[in-house]
Design an enzyme around this catalytic site. Structure first.
Site, PDB file in Angstrom:
ATOM      1  N   LEU A 134      -4.417  -8.994  10.571  1.00  0.00           N
ATOM      2  CA  LEU A 134      -3.924 -10.222   9.954  1.00  0.00           C
ATOM      3  C   LEU A 134      -3.857 -11.337  10.993  1.00  0.00           C
ATOM      4  O   LEU A 134      -3.637 -11.071  12.179  1.00  0.00           O
ATOM      5  CB  LEU A 134      -2.518 -10.007   9.399  1.00  0.00           C
ATOM      6  N   CYS A 135      -4.012 -12.587  10.504  1.00  0.00           N
ATOM      7  CA  CYS A 135      -3.661 -13.754  11.315  1.00  0.00           C
ATOM      8  C   CYS A 135      -4.561 -13.859  12.546  1.00  0.00           C
ATOM      9  O   CYS A 135      -5.780 -13.965  12.410  1.00  0.00           O
ATOM     10  CB  CYS A 135      -2.174 -13.649  11.660  1.00  0.00           C
ATOM     11  N   ILE A 136      -4.004 -13.798  13.739  1.00  0.00           N
ATOM     12  CA  ILE A 136      -4.785 -13.930  14.974  1.00  0.00           C
ATOM     13  C   ILE A 136      -5.310 -12.578  15.479  1.00  0.00           C
ATOM     14  O   ILE A 136      -6.172 -12.529  16.372  1.00  0.00           O
ATOM     15  CB  ILE A 136      -3.940 -14.634  16.068  1.00  0.00           C
TER      16      ILE A 136
END
Lengths: 216, 216
Positions: A134-136
């Site tokens: 997820l995300c970075i």
């Protein structure tokens, strides 16, 4: 019952695991009938950030000890992770990923990955099991696996960095999940976009569903 | 759009706000079409607990600064809370409630409540607005309002304490919400029971729904 290993990077968006992404990932796993165990590397955080002011604090905290806050004490050192005990690996985001699991926050595309994290990723892939990020967190997949199809949302400098590391970036919006079929990688942008907490829940639900679907 | 004020007590089940309850409360509020702002008292935590070992750590952390981790920096000192800006007040649980918002963890029924917390509760009630409390937070309502109808789940010593403070306890299980119509108080047990994270989400959804229904 399918079992996920979840890797955390501390406790708090600016120096650790993003708390909403971590919590809603665990919630999404259990809500869809699977279970999980939580892991984190037992090493000092890169730094400690005052989340009220954004300023660095003159103290030291341990990634495993702080991650234990999100896991309510039920957590294991990442050094003990063995993919044979799990069906899938999941990595929530937060700056801790870019600071404690690798040094992307400092080095961008020239980053290196924490050896325990790299081993966890490589051993999971070698066992033919899916990995969600997820995300970075997808920057880890980009660095370790190179030519992969992933998303980090829409942020130009992050997109440029993963492309520089040899990956094919897919521009996404809230809740989208990008799959790399060859490597069994799943990525979703979450707070890499200007998201609200309901959109984070949807991203977590969607990535967990995509991973579970791939296991059938 | 209805707006909740959420009061946090730090960041981590053993010395602060319970992270799953706090996160899933915010998620449940937004999921049901309402919004929220987050508050916490700007004072030192009673202590800091290593969530891996359960042992006390020789350091000091601030309730507001640590709560900011859950709120992603968007948080206000509880001293600035004014019920006129909100439709309801919500308190997630965690030992931080019993250690930082009051001293129930040390004193049981002989507890006292942090003055800013007491002011927030009394001013909200005086404005005729509902208050929701998860997990151990209902002890605050018991101490401040006395003869109220609440739940803290099934734990005998907690039940005995709230009864000693003059309240009528309702024994509950996962997801149940107890309403005190006279005082507009809503309580649900969450991690006062041996619950999983999906049951915490259900408790949070149910209490937010009951509060929103009461506003119509």
């Amino acid at each position: 019952m399918k079992k996920f290993a979840v890797i955390l990077a501390g406790c708090g968006v600016y120096d650790g695991a993003e708390i909403h992404e971590a919590t809603l990932s665990m919630w999404a796993i259990m809500k869809q009938g699977a279970t999980y165990e939580v892991f984190a590397p037992g090493k000092p955080q890169m730094h400690v950030v005052n989340h009220l002011t954004g300023e660095e604090m003159p103290e030291s905290r341990n990634v495993l000890v702080e991650s234990a806050r999100i896991a309510r004490g039920k957590i294991y050192p990442l050094s003990t992770y063995d993919p044979s005990g799990f069906d899938a690996l999941l990595l929530p985001g937060g700056f801790g990923v870019a600071k404690n699991l690798c040094n992307f926050a400092l080095k961008g595309a020239e980053m290196s990955v924490d050896p325990e994290v790299e081993k966890a990723l490589r051993s999971t892939a070698a066992a033919g099991k899916p990995i969600g990020a997820l995300c970075i967190s997808p920057v880890l997949l980009s660095k370790v696996f190179g030519d992969v199809r992933i998303t980090v949302g829409q942020d130009p400098s992050s997109v440029e960095a993963v492309e520089k590391m040899g990956s094919r970036h897919v521009r996404t919006t809230h809740g989208d999940v990008v799959m790399d079929e060859r490597h069994k990688l799943f990525t979703t942008p979450c707070y890499m976009l200007d998201a609200n907490i309901v959109q984070i829940g949807e991203g977590a639900e969607n990535i967990v569903k995509a991973i579970l679907d791939s296991l059938h």
